[in-house]
Design a protein around this motif. Structure first.
Motif, PDB file in Angstrom:
ATOM      1  N   PRO A 154       0.823  -1.205   0.000  1.00  0.00           N
ATOM      2  CA  PRO A 154       0.000   0.000   0.000  1.00  0.00           C
ATOM      3  C   PRO A 154       0.866   1.269   0.000  1.00  0.00           C
ATOM      4  CG  PRO A 154      -0.616  -1.455   1.826  1.00  0.00           C
ATOM      5  CD  PRO A 154       0.584  -2.036   1.153  1.00  0.00           C
ATOM      6  N   GLN A 155       0.370   2.292  -0.613  1.00  0.00           N
ATOM      7  CA  GLN A 155       1.056   3.575  -0.654  1.00  0.00           C
ATOM      8  C   GLN A 155       0.863   4.304   0.671  1.00  0.00           C
ATOM      9  OE1 GLN A 155       2.935   4.676  -2.989  1.00  0.00           O
ATOM     10  NE2 GLN A 155       2.396   3.489  -4.783  1.00  0.00           N
ATOM     11  N   ILE A 156       1.860   5.125   1.034  1.00  0.00           N
ATOM     12  CA  ILE A 156       1.692   5.995   2.189  1.00  0.00           C
ATOM     13  C   ILE A 156       1.948   7.427   1.751  1.00  0.00           C
ATOM     14  CG2 ILE A 156       2.371   4.236   3.845  1.00  0.00           C
ATOM     15  CD1 ILE A 156       5.004   5.799   4.173  1.00  0.00           C
ATOM     16  N   LYS A 157       1.281   8.337   2.408  1.00  0.00           N
ATOM     17  CA  LYS A 157       1.476   9.753   2.135  1.00  0.00           C
ATOM     18  C   LYS A 157       2.356  10.302   3.251  1.00  0.00           C
ATOM     19  CE  LYS A 157      -0.859  13.875   0.733  1.00  0.00           C
ATOM     20  NZ  LYS A 157      -2.081  14.437   0.204  1.00  0.00           N
ATOM     21  N   ILE A 158       3.407  11.024   2.886  1.00  0.00           N
ATOM     22  CA  ILE A 158       4.335  11.562   3.877  1.00  0.00           C
ATOM     23  C   ILE A 158       4.167  13.074   3.948  1.00  0.00           C
ATOM     24  CG2 ILE A 158       6.753  11.870   4.508  1.00  0.00           C
ATOM     25  CD1 ILE A 158       7.282   9.158   3.199  1.00  0.00           C
ATOM     26  N   TYR A 159       3.961  13.554   5.173  1.00  0.00           N
ATOM     27  CA  TYR A 159       3.850  14.989   5.437  1.00  0.00           C
ATOM     28  C   TYR A 159       5.133  15.427   6.127  1.00  0.00           C
ATOM     29  CZ  TYR A 159      -1.114  14.285   4.527  1.00  0.00           C
ATOM     30  OH  TYR A 159      -2.311  13.969   3.950  1.00  0.00           O
ATOM     31  N   ALA A 160       5.998  16.127   5.398  1.00  0.00           N
ATOM     32  CA  ALA A 160       7.278  16.561   5.956  1.00  0.00           C
ATOM     33  C   ALA A 160       7.142  17.879   6.724  1.00  0.00           C
ATOM     34  CB  ALA A 160       8.316  16.711   4.850  1.00  0.00           C
ATOM     35  N   ASP A 161       6.181  18.719   6.339  1.00  0.00           N
ATOM     36  CA  ASP A 161       5.982  20.021   6.980  1.00  0.00           C
ATOM     37  C   ASP A 161       5.218  19.866   8.287  1.00  0.00           C
ATOM     38  OD1 ASP A 161       7.249  21.287   4.846  1.00  0.00           O
ATOM     39  OD2 ASP A 161       5.362  21.537   3.755  1.00  0.00           O
ATOM     40  N   HIS A 162       5.284  20.903   9.108  1.00  0.00           N
ATOM     41  CA  HIS A 162       4.580  20.903  10.396  1.00  0.00           C
ATOM     42  C   HIS A 162       3.073  20.835  10.174  1.00  0.00           C
ATOM     43  CE1 HIS A 162       3.870  21.697  14.602  1.00  0.00           C
ATOM     44  NE2 HIS A 162       3.000  22.624  14.248  1.00  0.00           N
ATOM     45  N   VAL A 163       2.406  19.977  10.950  1.00  0.00           N
ATOM     46  CA  VAL A 163       0.951  19.830  10.906  1.00  0.00           C
ATOM     47  C   VAL A 163       0.417  20.059  12.308  1.00  0.00           C
ATOM     48  CG1 VAL A 163      -0.952  18.229  10.463  1.00  0.00           C
ATOM     49  CG2 VAL A 163       1.057  18.202   8.985  1.00  0.00           C
ATOM     50  N   SER A 164      -0.650  20.859  12.429  1.00  0.00           N
ATOM     51  CA  SER A 164      -1.250  21.115  13.743  1.00  0.00           C
ATOM     52  C   SER A 164      -2.754  21.233  13.591  1.00  0.00           C
ATOM     53  CB  SER A 164      -0.666  22.397  14.352  1.00  0.00           C
ATOM     54  OG  SER A 164      -0.976  23.496  13.535  1.00  0.00           O
ATOM     55  N   GLY A 165      -3.427  21.379  14.745  1.00  0.00           N
ATOM     56  CA  GLY A 165      -4.877  21.546  14.734  1.00  0.00           C
ATOM     57  C   GLY A 165      -5.610  20.228  14.835  1.00  0.00           C
ATOM     58  N   ILE A 166      -6.720  20.113  14.119  1.00  0.00           N
ATOM     59  CA  ILE A 166      -7.548  18.912  14.105  1.00  0.00           C
ATOM     60  C   ILE A 166      -7.216  18.138  12.833  1.00  0.00           C
ATOM     61  CG2 ILE A 166      -9.910  18.047  14.016  1.00  0.00           C
ATOM     62  CD1 ILE A 166     -10.707  20.624  15.564  1.00  0.00           C
ATOM     63  N   VAL A 167      -6.796  16.886  12.992  1.00  0.00           N
ATOM     64  CA  VAL A 167      -6.322  16.087  11.861  1.00  0.00           C
ATOM     65  C   VAL A 167      -7.190  14.844  11.718  1.00  0.00           C
ATOM     66  CG1 VAL A 167      -4.350  14.856  10.895  1.00  0.00           C
ATOM     67  CG2 VAL A 167      -3.971  16.923  12.262  1.00  0.00           C
ATOM     68  N   ASP A 168      -7.665  14.595  10.503  1.00  0.00           N
ATOM     69  CA  ASP A 168      -8.451  13.406  10.182  1.00  0.00           C
ATOM     70  C   ASP A 168      -7.626  12.585   9.186  1.00  0.00           C
ATOM     71  OD1 ASP A 168     -10.489  11.558   9.888  1.00  0.00           O
ATOM     72  OD2 ASP A 168     -11.669  12.813   8.542  1.00  0.00           O
ATOM     73  N   VAL A 169      -7.165  11.412   9.612  1.00  0.00           N
ATOM     74  CA  VAL A 169      -6.297  10.583   8.779  1.00  0.00           C
ATOM     75  C   VAL A 169      -7.152   9.523   8.091  1.00  0.00           C
ATOM     76  CG1 VAL A 169      -4.247   9.123   8.721  1.00  0.00           C
ATOM     77  CG2 VAL A 169      -4.410  10.956  10.419  1.00  0.00           C
TER      78      VAL A 169
END
Length: 87
Positions: free
Chosen positions: A1-16
């Motif tokens: 399966p593919q994965i998505k990579i988030y290199a930048d800062h993430v904050s707040g409310i996150v729905d994965v």
């Protein structure tokens, strides 16, 4: 399966909703959808796991966890932040 990579800062409310890796996260809340795997580097206030969700947290939880049939693995936040998620 593919994965998505988030290199930048993430904050707040996150729905994965897809297999993902967050390399720098400080979220108020994270919801991981059914049958999804997430690798998180950082801090999470509240974590919600749906059925068959998997979370690998390299950091800490500051609030509550609601687990509706998932898995959570917590690792030392000082561990190296290298590598990729394998599913």
């Amino acid at each position: 399966p593919q994965i998505k990579i988030y290199a930048d800062h993430v904050s707040g409310i996150v729905d994965v909703s897809e297999n993902s890796q967050f390399n720098d996260i400080s979220a108020d809340s994270i919801t991981v959808r059914p049958n999804i795997t997430a690798r998180l580097f950082g801090t999470v206030k509240d974590l919600f796991l749906k059925k068959h969700a998997k979370v690998y947290l390299h950091g800490e939880i500051l609030g509550n966890v609601k687990n509706d049939g998932g898995e959570i693995h917590i690792f030392d936040p000082s561990a190296p932040k290298k590598g990729f998620l394998e599913t």
